[in-house]
Design a protein around this motif. Structure first.
Motif, PDB file in Angstrom:
ATOM      1  N   ASP A  12       6.243 -58.204   9.347  1.00  0.00           N
ATOM      2  CA  ASP A  12       7.575 -58.500  10.100  1.00  0.00           C
ATOM      3  C   ASP A  12       8.559 -57.480   9.887  1.00  0.00           C
ATOM      4  O   ASP A  12       9.530 -57.024  10.730  1.00  0.00           O
ATOM      5  N   GLN A  13       8.548 -57.010   8.459  1.00  0.00           N
ATOM      6  CA  GLN A  13       9.513 -55.903   8.015  1.00  0.00           C
ATOM      7  C   GLN A  13       9.299 -54.483   8.846  1.00  0.00           C
ATOM      8  O   GLN A  13      10.157 -53.915   9.467  1.00  0.00           O
ATOM      9  N   SER A  14       7.990 -54.285   9.068  1.00  0.00           N
ATOM     10  CA  SER A  14       7.465 -52.937   9.602  1.00  0.00           C
ATOM     11  C   SER A  14       8.020 -53.271  11.273  1.00  0.00           C
ATOM     12  O   SER A  14       8.416 -52.251  11.731  1.00  0.00           O
ATOM     13  N   GLU A  15       7.842 -54.322  12.044  1.00  0.00           N
ATOM     14  CA  GLU A  15       8.036 -54.443  13.083  1.00  0.00           C
ATOM     15  C   GLU A  15       9.785 -54.242  13.401  1.00  0.00           C
ATOM     16  O   GLU A  15      10.022 -53.483  14.125  1.00  0.00           O
ATOM     17  N   GLU A  16      10.225 -55.059  12.168  1.00  0.00           N
ATOM     18  CA  GLU A  16      11.819 -54.787  12.668  1.00  0.00           C
ATOM     19  C   GLU A  16      12.281 -53.334  12.495  1.00  0.00           C
ATOM     20  O   GLU A  16      13.005 -52.910  12.953  1.00  0.00           O
ATOM     21  N   TRP A  52       7.827 -47.296   4.119  1.00  0.00           N
ATOM     22  CA  TRP A  52       8.698 -47.955   2.829  1.00  0.00           C
ATOM     23  C   TRP A  52       9.876 -47.182   2.795  1.00  0.00           C
ATOM     24  O   TRP A  52      10.847 -47.698   2.303  1.00  0.00           O
ATOM     25  N   SER A  53       9.693 -46.045   2.233  1.00  0.00           N
ATOM     26  CA  SER A  53      10.786 -45.048   2.270  1.00  0.00           C
ATOM     27  C   SER A  53      11.876 -45.083   3.298  1.00  0.00           C
ATOM     28  O   SER A  53      12.947 -45.006   2.989  1.00  0.00           O
ATOM     29  N   LEU A  54      11.260 -44.964   4.527  1.00  0.00           N
ATOM     30  CA  LEU A  54      12.283 -45.043   5.651  1.00  0.00           C
ATOM     31  C   LEU A  54      12.993 -46.360   5.469  1.00  0.00           C
ATOM     32  O   LEU A  54      14.337 -46.437   5.847  1.00  0.00           O
ATOM     33  N   ASN A  55      12.366 -47.465   5.101  1.00  0.00           N
ATOM     34  CA  ASN A  55      13.027 -48.512   5.229  1.00  0.00           C
ATOM     35  C   ASN A  55      14.129 -48.737   3.907  1.00  0.00           C
ATOM     36  O   ASN A  55      15.342 -49.114   4.165  1.00  0.00           O
ATOM     37  N   GLU A  56      13.961 -47.843   2.856  1.00  0.00           N
ATOM     38  CA  GLU A  56      15.055 -47.987   1.844  1.00  0.00           C
ATOM     39  C   GLU A  56      16.048 -47.020   2.394  1.00  0.00           C
ATOM     40  O   GLU A  56      17.261 -47.324   1.904  1.00  0.00           O
TER      41      GLU A  56
END
Length: 189
Positions: A12-16, A52-56
């Motif tokens: 879900d986090q990846s899709e968002e 993950w880094s992009l999400n950060e």
């Protein structure tokens, strides 16, 4: 969020994140003319730690976007494209040495340590100037940039901003920190 000590996002986090990145990509084609979203997404799907880094970067207010491509290495370059220095990365001194040198009123973190924990690199002065050719950034804030060792060894560190329609590079004591100074990062995928 971590599995087997790896930094990973849930489905879900990846899709968002993909939705946010794709929307930003499509609305800012001037930063990456001729690039294809599907090729970029495939690269990101193949590297969960970079995702993950992009999400950060996104979580701390950086608004990362693609700003370049290295054909020889077949890699995309992301940078923080928020109009001002990312809110979640301000009020930090330059590095660990500066943080430890402060006797009073220490900030919670340093730019170099924070970037390392996110899996990104602080922009160089050259990268910062390149980013400024794609838009107008840091008109009210400033951002630490990588500092040459000859300056850092003398206690200083460099930061940049945009004022009067010009990009400026300044120096300050590496242990200084301000509510309006953070850092911008880059990530190669």
């Amino acid at each position: 969020m971590t599995k087997s000590n790896k930094k990973m996002l849930s489905k879900d986090q990846s899709e968002e994140l993909f939705n946010v990145l794709k929307d930003r990509f499509e609305h800012n084609m001037h930063r990456h003319e001729g690039f294809e979203w599907n090729a970029l997404q495939a690269k990101l799907e193949a590297d969960s730690e970079k995702l993950w880094s992009l999400n950060e970067m996104e979580r701390t207010g950086g608004e990362p976007d693609v700003v370049g491509y290295d054909e020889k290495k077949d890699t995309y370059i992301f940078m923080d494209c928020a109009s001002e220095s990312p809110k979640g990365r301000r009020s930090v001194c330059y590095d660990r040495e500066a943080l430890e040198a402060r006797k009073k009123f220490k900030p919670e973190n340093s730019a170099i340590d924070m970037a390392a924990s996110m899996g990104i690199e602080i922009l160089t002065e050259e990268q910062y100037r390149g980013l400024q050719k794609m838009g107008e950034f840091d008109k009210k804030t400033s951002s630490w940039v990588q500092t040459p060792s000859a300056i850092r060894e003398r206690g200083g560190a460099l930061f940049c901003d945009r004022r009067y329609d010009h990009v400026f590079v300044y120096h300050n004591g590496a242990e200084s920190y301000y509510a309006a100074r953070g850092f911008r990062g880059s990530l190669v995928v």
